[in-house]
Design a protein around this motif. Structure first.
Motif, PDB file in Angstrom:
ATOM      1  N   ASP A   1       0.948  -1.218   0.107  1.00 54.96           N
ATOM      2  CA  ASP A   1       0.173   0.149   0.048  1.00 54.96           C
ATOM      3  C   ASP A   1       0.879   1.163  -0.047  1.00 54.96           C
ATOM      4  N   GLU A   2       1.448   1.651  -1.021  1.00 51.17           N
ATOM      5  CA  GLU A   2       2.500   2.703  -1.351  1.00 51.17           C
ATOM      6  C   GLU A   2       2.134   3.878  -0.505  1.00 51.17           C
ATOM      7  N   PRO A   3       0.626   4.480  -0.641  1.00 52.27           N
ATOM      8  CA  PRO A   3       0.640   5.812  -0.060  1.00 52.27           C
ATOM      9  C   PRO A   3       0.696   5.515   1.580  1.00 52.27           C
ATOM     10  N   ALA A   4       0.202   4.474   2.251  1.00 49.53           N
ATOM     11  CA  ALA A   4       0.252   4.197   3.672  1.00 49.53           C
ATOM     12  C   ALA A   4       1.660   3.974   3.887  1.00 49.53           C
ATOM     13  N   PHE A   5       2.382   3.067   3.265  1.00 51.60           N
ATOM     14  CA  PHE A   5       3.978   2.567   3.481  1.00 51.60           C
ATOM     15  C   PHE A   5       4.777   4.075   3.408  1.00 51.60           C
ATOM     16  N   ASN A   6       4.573   4.941   2.468  1.00 58.27           N
ATOM     17  CA  ASN A   6       5.345   5.958   2.218  1.00 58.27           C
ATOM     18  C   ASN A   6       5.120   7.163   3.133  1.00 58.27           C
ATOM     19  N   SER A   7       3.845   7.231   3.564  1.00 55.78           N
ATOM     20  CA  SER A   7       3.436   8.188   4.688  1.00 55.78           C
ATOM     21  C   SER A   7       4.307   7.944   5.987  1.00 55.78           C
ATOM     22  N   SER A   8       4.142   6.444   6.533  1.00 59.80           N
ATOM     23  CA  SER A   8       4.748   6.209   7.507  1.00 59.80           C
ATOM     24  C   SER A   8       6.046   6.115   7.505  1.00 59.80           C
ATOM     25  N   VAL A   9       6.949   5.637   6.466  1.00 60.14           N
ATOM     26  CA  VAL A   9       8.137   5.762   6.601  1.00 60.14           C
ATOM     27  C   VAL A   9       8.711   7.338   6.355  1.00 60.14           C
ATOM     28  N   ASP A  10       7.960   8.109   5.629  1.00 58.66           N
ATOM     29  CA  ASP A  10       8.310   9.548   5.375  1.00 58.66           C
ATOM     30  C   ASP A  10       8.495  10.054   6.716  1.00 58.66           C
ATOM     31  N   GLY A  11       7.270   9.790   7.709  1.00 56.99           N
ATOM     32  CA  GLY A  11       7.197  10.275   9.123  1.00 56.99           C
ATOM     33  C   GLY A  11       8.520   9.828   9.874  1.00 56.99           C
ATOM     34  N   ARG A  12       8.790   8.613   9.705  1.00 56.04           N
ATOM     35  CA  ARG A  12      10.087   8.285  10.604  1.00 56.04           C
ATOM     36  C   ARG A  12      11.442   9.052  10.135  1.00 56.04           C
ATOM     37  N   PHE A  13      11.206   9.290   8.558  1.00 53.70           N
ATOM     38  CA  PHE A  13      12.476   9.902   8.290  1.00 53.70           C
ATOM     39  C   PHE A  13      12.578  11.292   8.596  1.00 53.70           C
ATOM     40  N   ALA A  14      11.354  11.952   8.609  1.00 51.33           N
ATOM     41  CA  ALA A  14      11.412  13.290   9.057  1.00 51.33           C
ATOM     42  C   ALA A  14      11.596  13.670  10.421  1.00 51.33           C
ATOM     43  N   ALA A  15      11.360  12.756  11.557  1.00 49.45           N
ATOM     44  CA  ALA A  15      11.503  12.725  12.667  1.00 49.45           C
ATOM     45  C   ALA A  15      13.197  12.496  12.996  1.00 49.45           C
ATOM     46  N   LEU A  16      13.845  11.775  12.101  1.00 53.36           N
ATOM     47  CA  LEU A  16      15.310  11.455  12.265  1.00 53.36           C
ATOM     48  C   LEU A  16      16.016  12.805  11.545  1.00 53.36           C
ATOM     49  N   ASP A  17      15.548  13.386  10.738  1.00 50.87           N
ATOM     50  CA  ASP A  17      16.274  14.292   9.853  1.00 50.87           C
ATOM     51  C   ASP A  17      16.293  15.640  11.147  1.00 50.87           C
ATOM     52  N   ALA A  18      17.210  15.604  11.843  1.00 50.81           N
ATOM     53  CA  ALA A  18      17.185  16.704  12.617  1.00 50.81           C
ATOM     54  C   ALA A  18      17.459  18.284  12.267  1.00 50.81           C
TER      55      ALA A  18
END
Length: 140
Positions: A17-34
């Motif tokens: 489910d590309e939209p759900a997967f990308n949204s979740s992964v992008d959220g984690r990415f943004a949280a790590l991108d200090a």
């Protein structure tokens, strides 16, 4: 933490489910991108990698018994898996691609029989379970 029941298809369906997967992964990415530069340095990812406690959880080794340089090499190796182009930084596409591979490996490891496991709140596995539960509720 919560106890959930899932199988490989739960995780595989989430990844597909590309939209759900990308949204979740992008959220984690943004949280790590200090520094919000759209790239993850080793320093930005180090805490996340170390929180995996790979040695303790997967090999039964207390990481206090391991030399600091050995641990550093292990975590640098994990970072290198994400840094596919060897640039020293991980971009969003590299992060997505590696997370996809990791989660598909988890799905393959789980197989087709449901298992009960303790899952950390906010983890990708928890997101996958919650997504499936939401789909089941809508279908009922």
């Amino acid at each position: 933490m919560s106890v959930e029941i899932l199988d490989g298809s739960t995780v595989r369906s989430f990844v597909e489910d590309e939209p759900a997967f990308n949204s979740s992964v992008d959220g984690r990415f943004a949280a790590l991108d200090a520094d919000n530069d759209g790239l993850l340095s080793y320093a930005e990812m180090a805490g996340e990698l170390m929180s995996l406690r790979v040695l303790e959880k997967h090999f039964g080794v207390d990481d206090t018994e391991v030399q600091a340089d050995e641990l550093a090499m292990l975590y640098r190796g994990l970072f290198a898996r994400f840094d596919r182009d060897g640039s020293g930084e991980v971009d969003r596409d590299e992060f997505r691609a590696e997370m996809k591979e990791v989660l598909l490996a988890v799905a393959n490891g789980l197989g087709f029989l449901p298992v009960q496991m303790v899952i950390e709140e906010g983890s990708f596995l928890k997101v996958a379970v919650d997504r499936e539960m939401g789909q089941l509720a809508r279908a009922a």
